[in-house]
Design a protein around this motif. Structure first.
Motif, PDB file in Angstrom:
ATOM      1  N   ASN A 185       0.861  -1.236   0.102  1.00 39.61           N
ATOM      2  CA  ASN A 185      -0.216  -0.046   0.067  1.00 39.61           C
ATOM      3  C   ASN A 185       1.104   1.212  -0.041  1.00 39.61           C
ATOM      4  O   ASN A 185       1.891   1.294   0.624  1.00 39.61           O
ATOM      5  CB  ASN A 185      -0.911   0.107   1.092  1.00 39.61           C
ATOM      6  CG  ASN A 185      -1.972  -1.045   1.156  1.00 39.61           C
ATOM      7  OD1 ASN A 185      -3.092  -0.653   0.607  1.00 39.61           O
ATOM      8  ND2 ASN A 185      -1.908  -2.322   1.851  1.00 39.61           N
ATOM      9  N   TYR A 186       0.574   2.244  -0.972  1.00 39.16           N
ATOM     10  CA  TYR A 186       1.370   3.297  -0.746  1.00 39.16           C
ATOM     11  C   TYR A 186       0.391   4.629  -1.010  1.00 39.16           C
ATOM     12  O   TYR A 186      -0.690   4.552  -1.802  1.00 39.16           O
ATOM     13  CB  TYR A 186       2.214   3.264  -2.164  1.00 39.16           C
ATOM     14  CG  TYR A 186       3.083   4.694  -2.536  1.00 39.16           C
ATOM     15  CD1 TYR A 186       3.891   5.086  -1.520  1.00 39.16           C
ATOM     16  CD2 TYR A 186       3.035   5.345  -3.801  1.00 39.16           C
ATOM     17  CE1 TYR A 186       4.492   6.426  -1.787  1.00 39.16           C
ATOM     18  CE2 TYR A 186       3.621   6.289  -4.044  1.00 39.16           C
ATOM     19  CZ  TYR A 186       4.118   6.885  -3.149  1.00 39.16           C
ATOM     20  OH  TYR A 186       4.989   8.092  -3.446  1.00 39.16           O
ATOM     21  N   ASP A 206      -5.221  -1.513  -7.266  1.00 39.69           N
ATOM     22  CA  ASP A 206      -6.456  -0.845  -6.653  1.00 39.69           C
ATOM     23  C   ASP A 206      -6.000   0.653  -6.494  1.00 39.69           C
ATOM     24  O   ASP A 206      -5.055   0.895  -5.859  1.00 39.69           O
ATOM     25  CB  ASP A 206      -6.737  -1.366  -5.268  1.00 39.69           C
ATOM     26  CG  ASP A 206      -7.362  -2.699  -5.241  1.00 39.69           C
ATOM     27  OD1 ASP A 206      -8.174  -3.196  -6.508  1.00 39.69           O
ATOM     28  OD2 ASP A 206      -7.613  -3.604  -4.518  1.00 39.69           O
ATOM     29  N   ASN A 209      -9.352   5.349  -2.310  1.00 37.00           N
ATOM     30  CA  ASN A 209      -9.975   4.815  -1.180  1.00 37.00           C
ATOM     31  C   ASN A 209     -10.867   3.877  -1.267  1.00 37.00           C
ATOM     32  O   ASN A 209     -11.414   3.495  -2.385  1.00 37.00           O
ATOM     33  CB  ASN A 209     -10.598   6.141  -0.317  1.00 37.00           C
ATOM     34  CG  ASN A 209      -9.762   7.146   0.116  1.00 37.00           C
ATOM     35  OD1 ASN A 209      -8.488   6.802   0.238  1.00 37.00           O
ATOM     36  ND2 ASN A 209     -10.212   8.289  -0.115  1.00 37.00           N
ATOM     37  N   GLU A 210     -10.933   3.104  -0.361  1.00 33.20           N
ATOM     38  CA  GLU A 210     -11.748   1.672  -0.242  1.00 33.20           C
ATOM     39  C   GLU A 210     -13.032   1.922  -0.760  1.00 33.20           C
ATOM     40  O   GLU A 210     -13.783   1.141  -1.424  1.00 33.20           O
ATOM     41  CB  GLU A 210     -11.782   1.244   0.926  1.00 33.20           C
ATOM     42  CG  GLU A 210     -10.371   0.545   1.385  1.00 33.20           C
ATOM     43  CD  GLU A 210     -10.316  -0.378   2.776  1.00 33.20           C
ATOM     44  OE1 GLU A 210     -11.552  -0.325   3.227  1.00 33.20           O
ATOM     45  OE2 GLU A 210      -9.382  -0.794   3.186  1.00 33.20           O
ATOM     46  N   ARG A 239      -4.193   6.896  -2.895  1.00 32.85           N
ATOM     47  CA  ARG A 239      -3.671   5.845  -2.409  1.00 32.85           C
ATOM     48  C   ARG A 239      -3.766   4.554  -3.689  1.00 32.85           C
ATOM     49  O   ARG A 239      -4.648   4.716  -4.429  1.00 32.85           O
ATOM     50  CB  ARG A 239      -4.757   5.378  -1.477  1.00 32.85           C
ATOM     51  CG  ARG A 239      -4.809   6.209  -0.318  1.00 32.85           C
ATOM     52  CD  ARG A 239      -6.025   5.844   0.738  1.00 32.85           C
ATOM     53  NE  ARG A 239      -6.086   6.488   1.986  1.00 32.85           N
ATOM     54  CZ  ARG A 239      -5.152   6.433   3.100  1.00 32.85           C
ATOM     55  NH1 ARG A 239      -4.394   5.322   3.350  1.00 32.85           N
ATOM     56  NH2 ARG A 239      -5.343   7.239   3.873  1.00 32.85           N
ATOM     57  N   LYS A 241      -2.721   0.301  -4.332  1.00 35.49           N
ATOM     58  CA  LYS A 241      -2.392  -0.895  -3.700  1.00 35.49           C
ATOM     59  C   LYS A 241      -2.332  -1.967  -4.844  1.00 35.49           C
ATOM     60  O   LYS A 241      -2.985  -1.670  -5.794  1.00 35.49           O
ATOM     61  CB  LYS A 241      -3.594  -1.555  -2.722  1.00 35.49           C
ATOM     62  CG  LYS A 241      -3.336  -2.665  -2.307  1.00 35.49           C
ATOM     63  CD  LYS A 241      -4.749  -3.414  -1.560  1.00 35.49           C
ATOM     64  CE  LYS A 241      -4.370  -4.697  -0.940  1.00 35.49           C
ATOM     65  NZ  LYS A 241      -5.496  -5.633  -0.340  1.00 35.49           N
ATOM     66  N   SER A 242      -1.036  -2.498  -4.542  1.00 38.01           N
ATOM     67  CA  SER A 242      -0.663  -3.590  -5.664  1.00 38.01           C
ATOM     68  C   SER A 242      -1.488  -4.925  -5.424  1.00 38.01           C
ATOM     69  O   SER A 242      -1.247  -5.295  -4.175  1.00 38.01           O
ATOM     70  CB  SER A 242       0.915  -3.907  -5.767  1.00 38.01           C
ATOM     71  OG  SER A 242       1.108  -4.785  -6.593  1.00 38.01           O
ATOM     72  N   ASN A 243      -2.026  -5.474  -6.311  1.00 35.40           N
ATOM     73  CA  ASN A 243      -2.650  -6.929  -6.063  1.00 35.40           C
ATOM     74  C   ASN A 243      -1.842  -7.920  -6.935  1.00 35.40           C
ATOM     75  O   ASN A 243      -2.261  -9.084  -6.986  1.00 35.40           O
ATOM     76  CB  ASN A 243      -3.898  -6.771  -6.810  1.00 35.40           C
ATOM     77  CG  ASN A 243      -5.092  -5.831  -6.091  1.00 35.40           C
ATOM     78  OD1 ASN A 243      -5.075  -5.963  -4.880  1.00 35.40           O
ATOM     79  ND2 ASN A 243      -5.715  -4.912  -6.889  1.00 35.40           N
TER      80      ASN A 243
END
Length: 292
Positions: A185-186, A206, A209-210, A239, A241-243
């Protein structure tokens, strides 16, 4: 960039995947990351093309009225300009050009290489269109790298904490290459008044935000929300995020210029009359000798 008190949280404004077309030799394939007909949405960015080509595709040609930022994805790219400049860029290298009033150059694949490049056109405000032509090469090993948890950020342009990128554009921008491992997460900081977009070079991400996350994979493009009335000295957050095991994304940002422009052929001006004058000046030799 220093961590300021801005709470502006960016999210994905729009997103799409690049569509590619085969081209006639020495061109191989082309796709529009940023299509030119949406330049008002991308301001100060005009267009961004992804090209695969061999030698002879982009031989001697002129430019006026804007800047380019070329990122080499694969193969070797030879730059030649009529001011005596000549160099070879390799994967991960970046070249900046301020076309200003009269650039004349060539961008060629080297020997039998297929050059794979991303070229961004960056606008100039009307009062800077007559600036001197200049070129700057930023080699991959000369761009500083910030280590982050689960990855790294290579800084080509802009200030990120204590790290400053070496690219020195007439109209300041930020450009970062972000590499993330699976699960990383970054939070990327950008001036809140900058318009920004990103391009996914590899992996699965991703974004945002969520509650409003957007998932993109390779060849995905996203524009980001920004604070149009904000302060470029204050920061916003985005934000990521790597999946996947290996994700790489480029993020660009810049302050909108908010001027009407006419992109036409190799020129970008503020009126069709100025475009016609550029063609006249080129035919009359005012751009100088060929780049060979």
């Amino acid at each position: 960039m220093n961590k300021e008190t801005s709470n502006f949280q960016r999210k994905v404004k729009d997103h799409w995947y690049v569509k590619y077309e085969q081209a006639s030799f020495p061109f191989i394939q082309k796709g529009w990351i940023l299509p030119v007909d949406r330049w008002a949405d991308f301001d100060p960015f005009i267009l961004m093309a992804e090209d695969w080509f061999k030698r002879g595709a982009f031989s001697d040609h002129p430019h006026r009225g804007f800047q380019t930022i070329t990122y080499v994805v694969d193969g070797r790219l030879e730059h030649i300009d009529n001011g005596g400049g000549r160099d070879i860029l390799e994967p991960g290298d970046v070249q900046y050009m301020n076309a200003g009033w009269a650039a004349r150059h060539a961008e060629e694949g080297v020997e039998d290489d297929i050059a794979h490049t991303l070229q961004l056109w960056l606008n100039l405000p009307k009062n800077l269109r007559k600036t001197a032509t200049s070129y700057q090469n930023i080699y991959a090993e000369d761009a500083p790298v910030m280590d982050i948890e689960g990855g790294s950020v290579k800084v080509f342009s802009g200030d990120f904490g204590e790290v400053k990128g070496p690219l020195d554009s007439v109209v300041p921008i930020t450009l970062a290459e972000i590499n993330l491992e699976k699960g990383a997460n970054y939070i990327h900081s950008l001036p809140e008044a900058h318009n920004a977009f990103l391009y996914v070079l590899s992996g699965d991400l991703d974004l945002g935000n969520e509650q409003d996350v957007v998932r993109l994979t390779k060849h995905g493009v996203a524009t980001l929300t920004y604070n149009e009335g904000g302060d470029s000295l204050r920061q916003s957050e985005f934000r990521i995020k790597s999946n996947s095991r290996r994700s790489k994304v480029l993020i660009y940002s810049g302050t909108p210029i908010k001027e009407e422009i006419v992109p036409y052929g190799p020129f970008v001006m503020n009126s069709m009359e100025e475009i016609k004058q550029a063609y006249t000046d080129y035919r009359e030799g005012k751009f100088g000798p060929p780049a060979i």
